[in-house]
Design an enzyme around this catalytic site. Sequence first.
Site, PDB file in Angstrom:
ATOM      1  N   LEU A 165     -16.899   1.576 -23.917  1.00 36.74           N
ATOM      2  CA  LEU A 165     -16.883   2.179 -22.751  1.00 36.74           C
ATOM      3  C   LEU A 165     -17.710   3.459 -22.795  1.00 36.74           C
ATOM      4  CD1 LEU A 165     -13.264   2.194 -21.413  1.00 36.74           C
ATOM      5  CD2 LEU A 165     -15.063   0.539 -20.995  1.00 36.74           C
TER       6      LEU A 165
ATOM      7  N   ARG B   4     -10.583  -2.077 -36.476  1.00 37.60           N
ATOM      8  CA  ARG B   4     -10.094  -3.471 -35.951  1.00 37.60           C
ATOM      9  C   ARG B   4     -10.804  -4.376 -37.178  1.00 37.60           C
ATOM     10  NH1 ARG B   4     -12.547  -2.851 -29.898  1.00 37.60           N
ATOM     11  NH2 ARG B   4     -10.581  -1.331 -29.280  1.00 37.60           N
TER      12      ARG B   4
END
Lengths: 252, 637
Positions: free
Chosen positions: B441, B330
């Site tokens: 997550l 990212r």
Amino acid sequence: MSDHKTMTLTLIVWRQKNASDPGKFETYTAKNITEHHSFLEMLDCVNEDLILEGREPIVFDHDCREGICGMCSQVINGAPHGGQVRTTVCQLHMRKFKDGDTIYIEPWRARAFPIIKDLIVDRSALDTIIQAGGYTSCHTGGVADGNAILIPKPVADEAMDAAECIGCGACVAGCPNGAAMLFTGAKVSQLSILPQGKTEAAARVTAMTKAMAECGFGNCTNHYECQAACPKGINVKFIARMNREFLKAQFA
Amino acid sequence: MILDGKCPTGPIEQTWDKHRFDLKLVNPANKRKYNVIVVGTGLAGGAAAASLGELGYNVQAFCYQDSPRRAHSIAAQGGINAAKAYPNDGDSIYRLFYDTIKGGDFRAREADVWRLAQVSNNIIDQCVAQGIPFARDYAGYLDNRSFGGAQVSRTFYARGQTGQQLLLGAYSALSRQIKAGTVKMYNRREMLDLVVVDGVARGITVRNLVTGELESYAADAVCLCTGGYVNVFYLSTNAMGCSVTASWKAHKKGALFANPCYTQIHPTCIPQAGDYQSKLTLMSESLRNDGRCWAPKKKGDTRPPNQIPEEDRDYYLERKYPSFGNLAPRDIASRAAKEQCDEGRGVGPGGRGVYLDFAASIKRLSEDTIRERYGNLFEMYEKITDENAYKSPMRIYPAPHYSMGGLWVDYNLMSNVPGLFVLGEANFSVHGANRLGASALMQGLADGYFVIPYTIGGYLATIKPGQVKEDHAEFKKSAEDVNKNVNKLLSINGKRTVTDFMRELGTMMWENCGMARTKESLEANIKKIPALREEFWKNVKVTGSGADLNQQLENAGRTADFLEFAELLCRDALHRNESCGGHFRSEYQYDDGEAKRDDVNFCYVGAWEFKGVGAEPELHKEPLKFENVHLAVRSYK
């Protein structure tokens, strides 16, 4: 994207100080709204004006503003979430309205959802329904490998169709009976479709439907307004499945 | 002070198992004598409250929303990693560990990351057992896809709503415990202070957001699971209610704040469209499995994308990073997009955007396949932009998304304040300076289901339960302080709204401390923030009363905390004279624009101690050792 053109709208908004206040509609003007504003951003602008005038802003529930948390809950021109297909209020955009429109904004209306303030209602009854049995009773740890039980793709997909429910309560607000059958049916179906949830299916559907009635929700009389109001497109076939599960449980 | 992370030693493969064995246990019959507070009920908090309740502890759980099912974990789209190696493509726990350490630009702890990789497999099994409808293949097995920063397919997913499904799983487990009476759930409560007695965390002060009443809750341990702080940039992908408040209050009560400058800017968000905008929306990174990023080669090329021929397009990620291509991590993908736009080749309003193009995949796989994989994301894109991404490419631009920094914790997830545990995004522990896709997550659930149930026992076994009750003077003092603050905010009656202040702070942060920072820009911020803070406390206008549901008051409190925290974030960015992951200091880069890390001087966790508002905080360092993955220049080429 086209050029920004601005709109002026008349808002007729339900204001209610608290649960015991009778509440009334008040009229506001939304100015300098572009077609790219989301509906909630339009309300943000109105609120900024109200605050600067020293008046109390309109309170409404919202959080993710991405259409997934299920917190936003407004009836717009008589339709929960504004009536656009598969859209929550936070994802409704002002390009769906035109300059000079008058818009009615109200909270969810249902016996099981008492109003807290203005457009905010108490939806904890939906939590109560889930607490009655909307889970598998597995402990943390000590479970089988995820691939130990095969689940055919169409089965997993159908469970996922049911699992998409965001628990916003639009189905209840849209239903003339204030029923929570679509919400409950979606969870009952998701878990009864999957092998992991099957063993407790009978006890679950019995407990969850009982909780539904105790919370003051009405019953389904096949209006299908819930499906029309649902921002996630949950199908009424899951209500039928819940009814089937319920009948099966009575004979088990 | 040199901080001790209390990491177990020995072969990394055995660290967690050995540590688990060494931890003291609480007898099952004694567990109910202990009270544990869990603040926040997202993935980390929901999973922790459910698991601790099930073990037999008395749990009190708090969230600011109307239901724990609304936590912002719900908005995560793409997936969750695990080292199951089901696709037979060379994955292993070691490789997940390796990718995460390298992805984090060598600024995370090895032992913590190892544990995360190890328990990742249990998480998938747990979630399947809860009835989470993960994607399956036609044989009935779990399906996988790839995410940024990895060359294997290890991401498990449930359509584009993985976060939603995992959160609802934790919420179901939590609901089961609420019904069983082991967890008492408090909705619509916001934690406004941590209560510390003789240096030990003993409880919290919360505001009941419906009645405005302040409430005190005592416990034997407090777990903060309150998410991240990137709303400090005003526009971000976080939910509107996400704030730094709980962490900041704990920081002011002695908890060290680690690496606040590590903020992740996510490369695939829908670009900002106007000034009125309240938030930014993320398009899942999984889209880069099938979408190709490009920008026009020519500056100011305003032709519609379908009229720009192949030879005039620059597929810049595939060109610059051939081995990872569109799945570059990212931070790399974000900086590359910014570079295109800074060179004047951006697309869309203001030239702040690049294309994410699915034409090639639609041609190869069919529109139906793409719809099956990402349909809900395309729908979401259309609602916001009024554009059909099956027909013309999406426009994307980076946006603040996730905080890798957070409160400092040791290997047991306990902060330096005994009894205060910090889980999930709220702590600093496993992501280093950059979080790879599908790992948030994983961390939330790892901490909640598989770490805290063990480590909190190790702490509780050493203390006597119920030593401090709500009638203790510290609770009274805490409530008085909070009340004073509330009344002050309501009494100012100035001329500017809370949003107006927050927008000014956010703009300042994004421009001077965003995707690229310099010594000058940071120093400018450190000078300007106190002035803005001062103006806030003189000129903010908060209407209504404190004894009522008052959203402006809630926002005012959160903004006040962001105004203090922002300064710390900038100070941390200023002291770290290197570029690493999400922290890019323009002065420290290689000739080709890649981030230049300085391992000689900065291979440590920077943890700050609060010394008063406006006073310079004190820096403590925890040196980082890399014994298994050797420090190396991070390359994705």
